[in-house]
Design a protein around this motif. Structure first.
Motif, PDB file in Angstrom:
ATOM      1  N   ASP A  60       0.843  -1.198   0.000  1.00 40.14           N
ATOM      2  CA  ASP A  60       0.000   0.000   0.000  1.00 40.14           C
ATOM      3  C   ASP A  60       0.878   1.247   0.000  1.00 40.14           C
ATOM      4  OD1 ASP A  60      -1.939   1.858   0.184  1.00 40.14           O
ATOM      5  OD2 ASP A  60      -2.757   1.186   2.111  1.00 40.14           O
ATOM      6  N   ALA A  61       0.815   1.963  -1.124  1.00 41.01           N
ATOM      7  CA  ALA A  61       1.605   3.198  -1.228  1.00 41.01           C
ATOM      8  C   ALA A  61       0.764   4.419  -0.807  1.00 41.01           C
ATOM      9  CB  ALA A  61       2.115   3.370  -2.659  1.00 41.01           C
ATOM     10  N   GLY A  62      -0.430   4.183  -0.300  1.00 37.07           N
ATOM     11  CA  GLY A  62      -1.251   5.276   0.239  1.00 37.07           C
ATOM     12  C   GLY A  62      -2.241   5.840  -0.757  1.00 37.07           C
ATOM     13  N   THR A  63      -1.733   6.477  -1.799  1.00 40.03           N
ATOM     14  CA  THR A  63      -2.640   7.072  -2.805  1.00 40.03           C
ATOM     15  C   THR A  63      -2.261   6.567  -4.192  1.00 40.03           C
ATOM     16  OG1 THR A  63      -1.140   8.910  -3.231  1.00 40.03           O
ATOM     17  CG2 THR A  63      -2.751   9.227  -1.454  1.00 40.03           C
ATOM     18  N   SER A  64      -3.181   6.753  -5.143  1.00 47.24           N
ATOM     19  CA  SER A  64      -2.877   6.271  -6.496  1.00 47.24           C
ATOM     20  C   SER A  64      -1.712   7.078  -7.108  1.00 47.24           C
ATOM     21  CB  SER A  64      -4.107   6.305  -7.385  1.00 47.24           C
ATOM     22  OG  SER A  64      -4.620   7.589  -7.441  1.00 47.24           O
ATOM     23  N   GLN A  65      -1.596   8.355  -6.701  1.00 42.19           N
ATOM     24  CA  GLN A  65      -0.458   9.155  -7.210  1.00 42.19           C
ATOM     25  C   GLN A  65       0.866   8.577  -6.698  1.00 42.19           C
ATOM     26  OE1 GLN A  65      -3.219  10.385  -5.870  1.00 42.19           O
ATOM     27  NE2 GLN A  65      -3.785  12.373  -6.736  1.00 42.19           N
ATOM     28  N   ASN A  66       0.893   8.239  -5.403  1.00 44.10           N
ATOM     29  CA  ASN A  66       2.114   7.636  -4.839  1.00 44.10           C
ATOM     30  C   ASN A  66       2.449   6.337  -5.559  1.00 44.10           C
ATOM     31  OD1 ASN A  66       2.252   9.600  -2.913  1.00 44.10           O
ATOM     32  ND2 ASN A  66       1.496   8.312  -1.224  1.00 44.10           N
ATOM     33  N   ALA A  67       1.383   5.528  -5.811  1.00 43.55           N
ATOM     34  CA  ALA A  67       1.596   4.232  -6.464  1.00 43.55           C
ATOM     35  C   ALA A  67       2.195   4.458  -7.854  1.00 43.55           C
ATOM     36  CB  ALA A  67       0.275   3.481  -6.562  1.00 43.55           C
ATOM     37  N   ASP A  68       1.650   5.422  -8.589  1.00 44.59           N
ATOM     38  CA  ASP A  68       2.145   5.694  -9.949  1.00 44.59           C
ATOM     39  C   ASP A  68       3.608   6.131  -9.925  1.00 44.59           C
ATOM     40  OD1 ASP A  68      -0.267   5.036 -10.934  1.00 44.59           O
ATOM     41  OD2 ASP A  68      -0.944   7.086 -11.368  1.00 44.59           O
ATOM     42  N   LYS A  69       3.913   7.046  -8.989  1.00 44.73           N
ATOM     43  CA  LYS A  69       5.299   7.557  -8.916  1.00 44.73           C
ATOM     44  C   LYS A  69       6.262   6.419  -8.564  1.00 44.73           C
ATOM     45  CE  LYS A  69       4.144  11.866  -6.803  1.00 44.73           C
ATOM     46  NZ  LYS A  69       4.251  12.559  -5.556  1.00 44.73           N
ATOM     47  N   LEU A  70       5.833   5.600  -7.603  1.00 44.73           N
ATOM     48  CA  LEU A  70       6.699   4.496  -7.165  1.00 44.73           C
ATOM     49  C   LEU A  70       6.959   3.523  -8.312  1.00 44.73           C
ATOM     50  CD1 LEU A  70       8.222   2.955  -4.931  1.00 44.73           C
ATOM     51  CD2 LEU A  70       6.056   1.856  -4.325  1.00 44.73           C
ATOM     52  N   MET A  71       5.897   3.159  -9.034  1.00 42.65           N
ATOM     53  CA  MET A  71       6.067   2.181 -10.117  1.00 42.65           C
ATOM     54  C   MET A  71       6.957   2.743 -11.226  1.00 42.65           C
ATOM     55  SD  MET A  71       2.393   0.277 -10.377  1.00 42.65           S
ATOM     56  CE  MET A  71       1.501   1.737 -10.843  1.00 42.65           C
ATOM     57  N   PHE A  72       6.802   4.047 -11.506  1.00 45.67           N
ATOM     58  CA  PHE A  72       7.636   4.694 -12.524  1.00 45.67           C
ATOM     59  C   PHE A  72       9.112   4.589 -12.128  1.00 45.67           C
ATOM     60  CE2 PHE A  72       9.788   8.472 -14.226  1.00 45.67           C
ATOM     61  CZ  PHE A  72       9.531   8.305 -15.583  1.00 45.67           C
ATOM     62  N   LYS A  73       9.378   4.891 -10.856  1.00 48.96           N
ATOM     63  CA  LYS A  73      10.771   4.850 -10.365  1.00 48.96           C
ATOM     64  C   LYS A  73      11.303   3.413 -10.331  1.00 48.96           C
ATOM     65  CE  LYS A  73      12.239   8.934  -9.685  1.00 48.96           C
ATOM     66  NZ  LYS A  73      13.367   9.380 -10.508  1.00 48.96           N
ATOM     67  N   MET A  74      10.425   2.471  -9.946  1.00 45.06           N
ATOM     68  CA  MET A  74      10.883   1.076  -9.875  1.00 45.06           C
ATOM     69  C   MET A  74      11.308   0.573 -11.255  1.00 45.06           C
ATOM     70  SD  MET A  74       8.242  -0.436  -6.993  1.00 45.06           S
ATOM     71  CE  MET A  74       8.165  -2.091  -7.590  1.00 45.06           C
ATOM     72  N   GLN A  75      10.592   1.024 -12.276  1.00 48.40           N
ATOM     73  CA  GLN A  75      10.977   0.614 -13.636  1.00 48.40           C
ATOM     74  C   GLN A  75      12.295   1.285 -14.023  1.00 48.40           C
ATOM     75  OE1 GLN A  75       8.507  -0.670 -17.221  1.00 48.40           O
ATOM     76  NE2 GLN A  75       8.448   1.543 -17.379  1.00 48.40           N
ATOM     77  N   GLU A  76      12.395   2.590 -13.681  1.00 45.91           N
ATOM     78  CA  GLU A  76      13.616   3.334 -14.004  1.00 45.91           C
ATOM     79  C   GLU A  76      14.834   2.714 -13.309  1.00 45.91           C
ATOM     80  OE1 GLU A  76      13.358   7.933 -14.724  1.00 45.91           O
ATOM     81  OE2 GLU A  76      14.071   7.573 -12.690  1.00 45.91           O
ATOM     82  N   ASN A  77      14.616   2.223 -12.091  1.00 45.13           N
ATOM     83  CA  ASN A  77      15.727   1.642 -11.315  1.00 45.13           C
ATOM     84  C   ASN A  77      15.904   0.142 -11.550  1.00 45.13           C
ATOM     85  OD1 ASN A  77      16.566   4.041 -10.055  1.00 45.13           O
ATOM     86  ND2 ASN A  77      14.914   3.888  -8.544  1.00 45.13           N
ATOM     87  N   HIS A  78      15.279  -0.361 -12.602  1.00 52.17           N
ATOM     88  CA  HIS A  78      15.456  -1.761 -13.028  1.00 52.17           C
ATOM     89  C   HIS A  78      15.023  -2.815 -12.018  1.00 52.17           C
ATOM     90  CE1 HIS A  78      18.352  -1.047 -16.623  1.00 52.17           C
ATOM     91  NE2 HIS A  78      17.391  -0.155 -16.557  1.00 52.17           N
ATOM     92  N   VAL A  79      13.947  -2.506 -11.274  1.00 57.39           N
ATOM     93  CA  VAL A  79      13.378  -3.555 -10.410  1.00 57.39           C
ATOM     94  C   VAL A  79      12.650  -4.563 -11.311  1.00 57.39           C
ATOM     95  CG1 VAL A  79      11.725  -4.044  -8.558  1.00 57.39           C
ATOM     96  CG2 VAL A  79      13.086  -1.947  -8.475  1.00 57.39           C
ATOM     97  N   GLY A  80      12.036  -4.052 -12.354  1.00 59.62           N
ATOM     98  CA  GLY A  80      11.286  -4.906 -13.280  1.00 59.62           C
ATOM     99  C   GLY A  80      10.486  -4.019 -14.216  1.00 59.62           C
ATOM    100  N   TYR A  81       9.382  -4.546 -14.709  1.00 61.44           N
ATOM    101  CA  TYR A  81       8.570  -3.818 -15.700  1.00 61.44           C
ATOM    102  C   TYR A  81       7.232  -3.356 -15.121  1.00 61.44           C
ATOM    103  CZ  TYR A  81      11.702  -6.051 -19.076  1.00 61.44           C
ATOM    104  OH  TYR A  81      12.797  -6.488 -19.766  1.00 61.44           O
TER     105      TYR A  81
END
Ligand code: PLP
Length: 405
Positions: free
Chosen positions: A314-335
């Motif tokens: 739970d990242a709290g809000t949908s905006q937080n979730a979007d930002k986190l997923m964008f960064k996770m892709q940028e940092n090569h966690v996955g897709y």
């Protein structure tokens, strides 16, 4: 924990190709020759072991894959289909007619939810959505018109665990069929052994594991699979969701490594779930003591395959979730991608699709937040590095700071 070992069941599945090939030959024909017209007539009348008529009905490689899946599930029989959705829809159309009712878990895959909510009523089949973990709610939804109780063994996106033995008891006492989608937990949970009548799969996910095709399967009794494939009345024969035989061959090869993959997905899953929870986030993973059905999961699961590769944070809000997923892709966690069960980590935000029926207070009580990030953990060799990359992504989005306040 159950002692059943689906890995050994697949290990024992040995077939010889046409020339003793170690992989059975791919069926490259839509139709099959008969040595006599009488034999052809006989096959129209009833199925004959080892005899094939037309590829939409059965073909050798699809039969091999189906037999391997039946072994894995300990079902009498199985049939593969062109998608998970066609496995689900064929099953429902085979069992239900206009005027019938289905009781379904309200937290199921969005596509299944849409089929049940929007499509089936057009055919006169009505669906009541219930909290499947509330057995009293399930019982009180039953009417004389009910034909099916439908659930996923691990629900989407909160990984709630269905009490399959109890649901089986309810369905058997009322002459219903318990249909369980086991896509999230192949090998980990064996619904047939726990009392389900029909198990459906999206093979597209863990079972295949390479995100290169869409496929499905139905596992059940000989009687039900015969009904599905009946030349005059079978949903899988007449609606035509046949799996391409090239794909069946490649899925069969991948199935032989499923036991190893599930163990690794689970090993990585519990590591990430534990470490992310320690950071202060609300994490949903059936292997965590904090998970509501952790004890039930321990009772139902087969020994040795872990708690699976799916978790939600739970990242709290949908905006937080979007930002986190964008960064996770940028940092090569996955897709940043829908789907699951791939060798790489995939993440997406489940959004509102299947939650719309659930009253807001209940959504909050369940922990169903707009900020959920669903993670399908990959086969990463170094999950510690992946975790560090997730932490970096959380830092870069300011989430780590927020969770600590
Ligand atoms: N069941 C579950 C749990 C799923 O997650 C999916 C797809 O995401 C399906 C069924 C549908 O499968 P397919 O996409 O193979 O049709």
């Amino acid at each position: 924990m159950k002692q059943f070992d689906p890995g050994s069941m697949i290990q024992d599945f040995l077939v010889f190709g046409e020339f003793g090939d170690v992989n059975p030959s791919i069926t490259d024909s839509s139709t099959f020759t008969f040595m006599s017209p009488e034999k052809m007539e006989e096959l129209f009348d009833h199925e004959i072991e080892g005899c094939f008529l037309y590829s939409r009905h059965w073909n050798p490689i699809n039969k091999y894959l189906s037999d391997a899946l039946a072994r894995m599930e300990d079902s009498e029989s199985a049939i593969v289909t062109s998608s998970g959705m066609s496995a689900i829809s064929s099953t429902i159309f085979q069992i239900c007619s206009s005027g019938d009712e289905i009781i379904a878990s309200r937290t199921i895959y969005g596509g299944t939810y849409a089929l049940l909510k929007n499509f089936l009523p057009k055919l006169g089949i009505n669906v009541k959505f219930v909290n499947i973990t509330d057995l009293e709610a399930v019982k009180s939804a039953i009417t004389p018109k009910t034909k099916i109780i439908y659930t996923e063994s691990m629900s989407n996106p909160l990984l709630e665990i269905a009490d399959i033995p109890e649901l089986s008891f309810i369905s058997k006492s009322n002459n219903l069929k318990l249909v369980v989608d086991n896509t999230f937990s192949p090998m980990i949970i064996s619904p047939i052994i726990l009392g389900a009548d029909v198990v459906v799969y999206s093979l597209t996910k863990f079972a295949n594991g390479t995100s290169d095709c869409v496929a499905g399967a139905v596992c059940s009794t000989n009687e039900f699979i015969h009904e599905l494939t009946d030349i005059n009345s079978g949903a899988s024969m007449l609606l035509g969701p046949v799996l391409d035989s090239y794909r069946a061959a490649s899925i069969l090869k991948n199935l032989h490594s499923l036991h190893i993959r599930m163990k690794k997905h689970s090993e990585n899953g519990i590591y990430l779930a534990t470490e992310i929870e320690k950071l202060g986030f609300n994490v949903f993973y059936p292997g965590l003591i904090s998970h509501r059905q952790h004890n039930l999961m321990n009772e139902l699961m087969n020994e040795g395959f872990g708690y699976g590769g799916m978790l939600a944070v739970d990242a709290g809000t949908s905006q937080n979730a979007d930002k986190l997923m964008f960064k996770m892709q940028e940092n090569h966690v996955g897709y940043l991608a829908v789907s699951l069960g791939f060798y790489k980590t995939l993440f997406s935000s489940p959004g509102h699709s299947t939650s719309s029926e659930i009253p807001k207070e209940e959504q909050i009580a369940m922990g169903l937040s707009d900020g959920l990030v669903r993670i399908s953990v990959g086969l990463d060799n170094n999950i510690h590095t992946s975790f560090e990359r997730i932490v970096k992504s959380m830092e870069e989005t300011g989430l780590l700071e927020k969770v600590h306040h």
